[in-house]
Each structure stands twice: as structure tokens, then as C-alpha cells.
Design a protein around this motif. Sequence first.
Motif, PDB file in Angstrom:
ATOM      1  N   VAL A  76      53.288  64.882   1.245  1.00 37.52           N
ATOM      2  CA  VAL A  76      52.425  64.658   2.405  1.00 37.52           C
ATOM      3  C   VAL A  76      53.227  64.737   3.696  1.00 37.52           C
ATOM      4  O   VAL A  76      52.773  65.319   4.693  1.00 37.52           O
ATOM      5  N   SER A  77      54.411  64.169   3.704  1.00 41.65           N
ATOM      6  CA  SER A  77      55.250  64.195   4.907  1.00 41.65           C
ATOM      7  C   SER A  77      55.604  65.625   5.288  1.00 41.65           C
ATOM      8  O   SER A  77      55.589  65.991   6.473  1.00 41.65           O
ATOM      9  N   SER A  78      55.900  66.454   4.296  1.00 43.06           N
ATOM     10  CA  SER A  78      56.225  67.858   4.572  1.00 43.06           C
ATOM     11  C   SER A  78      55.013  68.604   5.107  1.00 43.06           C
ATOM     12  O   SER A  78      55.112  69.371   6.073  1.00 43.06           O
ATOM     13  N   LEU A  79      53.847  68.393   4.486  1.00 40.60           N
ATOM     14  CA  LEU A  79      52.651  69.096   4.947  1.00 40.60           C
ATOM     15  C   LEU A  79      52.279  68.670   6.363  1.00 40.60           C
ATOM     16  O   LEU A  79      51.888  69.500   7.190  1.00 40.60           O
ATOM     17  N   TYR A  80      52.415  67.387   6.663  1.00 39.79           N
ATOM     18  CA  TYR A  80      52.096  66.914   8.014  1.00 39.79           C
ATOM     19  C   TYR A  80      52.965  67.629   9.044  1.00 39.79           C
ATOM     20  O   TYR A  80      52.482  68.059  10.101  1.00 39.79           O
ATOM     21  N   ALA A  81      54.251  67.788   8.733  1.00 40.44           N
ATOM     22  CA  ALA A  81      55.145  68.493   9.655  1.00 40.44           C
ATOM     23  C   ALA A  81      54.719  69.940   9.837  1.00 40.44           C
ATOM     24  O   ALA A  81      54.768  70.480  10.954  1.00 40.44           O
ATOM     25  N   LEU A  82      54.296  70.587   8.741  1.00 40.17           N
ATOM     26  CA  LEU A  82      53.848  71.978   8.837  1.00 40.17           C
ATOM     27  C   LEU A  82      52.612  72.108   9.719  1.00 40.17           C
ATOM     28  O   LEU A  82      52.519  73.018  10.542  1.00 40.17           O
ATOM     29  N   VAL A  83      51.666  71.203   9.544  1.00 36.14           N
ATOM     30  CA  VAL A  83      50.436  71.269  10.342  1.00 36.14           C
ATOM     31  C   VAL A  83      50.740  70.991  11.813  1.00 36.14           C
ATOM     32  O   VAL A  83      50.225  71.662  12.708  1.00 36.14           O
ATOM     33  N   ARG A  84      51.591  70.017  12.071  1.00 34.99           N
ATOM     34  CA  ARG A  84      51.986  69.724  13.456  1.00 34.99           C
ATOM     35  C   ARG A  84      52.694  70.916  14.085  1.00 34.99           C
ATOM     36  O   ARG A  84      52.605  71.140  15.292  1.00 34.99           O
ATOM     37  N   GLY A  85      53.392  71.684  13.266  1.00 39.21           N
ATOM     38  CA  GLY A  85      54.151  72.822  13.770  1.00 39.21           C
ATOM     39  C   GLY A  85      53.369  74.109  13.804  1.00 39.21           C
ATOM     40  O   GLY A  85      53.961  75.187  13.950  1.00 39.21           O
ATOM     41  N   THR A  86      52.036  74.034  13.675  1.00 39.28           N
ATOM     42  CA  THR A  86      51.207  75.246  13.714  1.00 39.28           C
ATOM     43  C   THR A  86      51.432  76.008  15.009  1.00 39.28           C
ATOM     44  O   THR A  86      51.434  75.432  16.095  1.00 39.28           O
ATOM     45  N   ASP A  87      51.625  77.302  14.893  1.00 37.33           N
ATOM     46  CA  ASP A  87      51.821  78.176  16.052  1.00 37.33           C
ATOM     47  C   ASP A  87      50.470  78.405  16.722  1.00 37.33           C
ATOM     48  O   ASP A  87      49.528  78.895  16.092  1.00 37.33           O
ATOM     49  N   ALA A  88      50.365  78.050  17.987  1.00 38.31           N
ATOM     50  CA  ALA A  88      49.098  78.177  18.708  1.00 38.31           C
ATOM     51  C   ALA A  88      48.586  79.609  18.744  1.00 38.31           C
ATOM     52  O   ALA A  88      47.385  79.837  18.865  1.00 38.31           O
ATOM     53  N   SER A  89      49.480  80.581  18.611  1.00 37.53           N
ATOM     54  CA  SER A  89      49.053  81.977  18.638  1.00 37.53           C
ATOM     55  C   SER A  89      48.502  82.437  17.284  1.00 37.53           C
ATOM     56  O   SER A  89      47.878  83.490  17.190  1.00 37.53           O
ATOM     57  N   MET A  90      48.749  81.646  16.221  1.00 36.77           N
ATOM     58  CA  MET A  90      48.244  81.965  14.877  1.00 36.77           C
ATOM     59  C   MET A  90      47.700  80.694  14.234  1.00 36.77           C
ATOM     60  O   MET A  90      48.238  80.201  13.242  1.00 36.77           O
ATOM     61  N   PRO A  91      46.628  80.126  14.787  1.00 33.23           N
ATOM     62  CA  PRO A  91      46.177  78.804  14.347  1.00 33.23           C
ATOM     63  C   PRO A  91      45.635  78.749  12.937  1.00 33.23           C
ATOM     64  O   PRO A  91      45.549  77.665  12.357  1.00 33.23           O
ATOM     65  N   ARG A  92      45.261  79.877  12.361  1.00 35.56           N
ATOM     66  CA  ARG A  92      44.704  79.856  11.006  1.00 35.56           C
ATOM     67  C   ARG A  92      45.773  79.870   9.914  1.00 35.56           C
ATOM     68  O   ARG A  92      45.446  79.766   8.736  1.00 35.56           O
ATOM     69  N   ASP A  93      47.030  80.038  10.279  1.00 38.18           N
ATOM     70  CA  ASP A  93      48.085  80.160   9.277  1.00 38.18           C
ATOM     71  C   ASP A  93      49.128  79.064   9.439  1.00 38.18           C
ATOM     72  O   ASP A  93      49.534  78.730  10.556  1.00 38.18           O
ATOM     73  N   LEU A  94      49.573  78.502   8.312  1.00 35.74           N
ATOM     74  CA  LEU A  94      50.687  77.568   8.345  1.00 35.74           C
ATOM     75  C   LEU A  94      51.926  78.292   8.851  1.00 35.74           C
ATOM     76  O   LEU A  94      52.206  79.420   8.447  1.00 35.74           O
ATOM     77  N   ASN A  95      52.679  77.617   9.688  1.00 33.11           N
ATOM     78  CA  ASN A  95      53.892  78.199  10.272  1.00 33.11           C
ATOM     79  C   ASN A  95      55.052  77.984   9.293  1.00 33.11           C
ATOM     80  O   ASN A  95      56.053  77.335   9.610  1.00 33.11           O
ATOM     81  N   LEU A  96      54.892  78.548   8.111  1.00 33.12           N
ATOM     82  CA  LEU A  96      55.733  78.191   6.971  1.00 33.12           C
ATOM     83  C   LEU A  96      57.190  78.600   7.139  1.00 33.12           C
ATOM     84  O   LEU A  96      58.099  77.851   6.774  1.00 33.12           O
ATOM     85  N   ILE A  97      57.429  79.759   7.684  1.00 35.08           N
ATOM     86  CA  ILE A  97      58.811  80.248   7.781  1.00 35.08           C
ATOM     87  C   ILE A  97      59.580  79.493   8.856  1.00 35.08           C
ATOM     88  O   ILE A  97      60.680  78.994   8.615  1.00 35.08           O
ATOM     89  N   ALA A  98      59.003  79.382  10.027  1.00 37.42           N
ATOM     90  CA  ALA A  98      59.689  78.684  11.116  1.00 37.42           C
ATOM     91  C   ALA A  98      59.910  77.211  10.795  1.00 37.42           C
ATOM     92  O   ALA A  98      60.900  76.616  11.236  1.00 37.42           O
ATOM     93  N   MET A  99      58.997  76.612  10.022  1.00 34.72           N
ATOM     94  CA  MET A  99      59.079  75.181   9.722  1.00 34.72           C
ATOM     95  C   MET A  99      59.616  74.909   8.321  1.00 34.72           C
ATOM     96  O   MET A  99      59.456  73.814   7.793  1.00 34.72           O
TER      97      MET A  99
END
Length: 287
Positions: free
Chosen positions: A248-271
Motif C-alpha cells: 500500500v505504501s508503494s502504491l500510494y507513492a506511485l499515485v502521488r507521483g502521477t505525471d499531470a501530463s499523463m493522468p491515466r497512467d501510473l508513473n511507474l518508471i520515474a517512480m
Amino acid sequence: MPFTVLSIQSHVVAGHVGNDAAAFALQRLGIEVWPIHTVQFSNHPGHGAWTGQAFDAAHVRSLIDGLDARGYLRRVDAVLSGYVGTAETAAAIAETAARVKTQNASAIYCCDPVMGDVGPGLFVKPDVPPFFVDTAMPLADIATPNVFELSLLTGTLVATLGTLPELVAAARALIKRGPRMVLVTSAHIVGDGRIATLAVTADHAWRVSTPYIPLAPMPNGMGDCIAALFLGRYLQHHDIALALSQSVSSLYALVRGTDASMPRDLNLIAMQDALVKAPETFAAEFV
């Protein structure tokens, strides 16, 4: 040797859903992943237009036969399944889980019963939910439904799954159908402005709550990612509460790190570092 997960679910060319979320998340945890794709789409259908195709059951079975012929199935520590597309393909996945367990008695089957969500409703064909109820759940060791999917699997109205006791009771009703453990995701508990994820067994239950991040739309692939993260962490140390907290802690960080230019996709690589060690830890609470 690292753990090996056979992951059977969807694939998109652009974005991070299905195997494109699960495989990378598990690999960052140091787990070997063998992906089999149930569909290959250009992008998540939620983006609007898309191209691609769903693979039939024969495709899945042929790949499993190839692995089996070379003795690979006995090396599988867990089977992870997600979006399946058709009931026929789902049946091939169930057969695979049974074959793996025959060759490795300690292997586990983690079933993410992807069917829909509160709001969008059902987004699979009508013959898919009965497969999960009648076939997948009796085989599964871990099930990872969201609240909408939990309601379908247990015949409970979504509207009645608003309190913690109701959610735990529904999860335990599902456990009676087969899984030893149920991970309930995306739970909005009445009177609590946060979002909860529960891990429930027949005798114990834990909850992790995080602040609700009001993104519109929410990123695709969150359920795929947390199912993989929870499975991976559980394989590593078999501590349910710790696996819940870490995933859960990891997923929360991923969602918080969502790229505003690609809001439908998890920012998985950068985060990606957050998959291994989340910057903020949310502890599991025994309930």
C-alpha cells in the motif's frame, strides 16, 4: 535463486496496466517474472480508441505446454492472474494454476478477479464473473478484489459494504469459497475520509489507510500493481501485515507521483524506487 511468478494477464503497448504494471513491479522486488498476455492492446481502452486483439485459450495453453515440456512449471512459485478477456481463456488459466500446483506443492495462486469497479460497473463479458465465482476462487490461495468485485463474488450489494465489519464479513464469506487470504482494495469506509486496503484471513484482519488522492481520472493499473506488490512481498517474507503495509505504501507513492501530463497512467518508471522502498510508510493496523 529468486522467486518465479508466472503472470497471466493483459498487455498494452503504451501505459502500465496488466502485465506492464505487474511484471515490472515484481522485477524491481528481485522476483523473476514469466508473463503470458491474455490480450495485446495499443493502450488501455479507457483512453478512448484502441487497437489490438484478445488471445484465445489455445494461445495460453500452447505457451504453458511449451514451458511444461521443458520442465519450467516446477520452478514456478506463484501464478498471478488478472484481466482475462473471455471465460474460455479464464478456464485455461485455471488449468495452468492446477498444473503448477501439481508440479510444485508449495506454489500459490493469486487471483486478481478483474471485473469492474464502483462507478464504471462491469467491464467484462457476462460469462467471466461466474468463472471467478465457481472456478477461480476454489483454486486461489490469495484473492485481490476491489469492493465492487468483492460484492459480485459474494452476492453482496455494494451499498452494504460501507463499514469495516461488513467488509471483513464479506471477505470471510469469500474465504469460505476457497482463498486462504483476501486483499480488499479501494475501500471507502463510512465516516472515514481516507481510503483503506484490507488483508483478511479466516481468523485475522489488518487495515492500512492512506489519504485519498482526488485525481480525475484515477490512473489505470492501480489494482494490477498492488496485487503484484502484495504477492511479491508475501512470497519474500510470508508476513501478511508487513506485505500489506509495504504494498500500500508503494502504491500510494506511485499515485502521488502521477505525471499531470499523463493522468491515466501510473508513473511507474520515474517512480520505480518507491516500489522497493516507499518514501512514506503506512503501518498495518490489526482490526
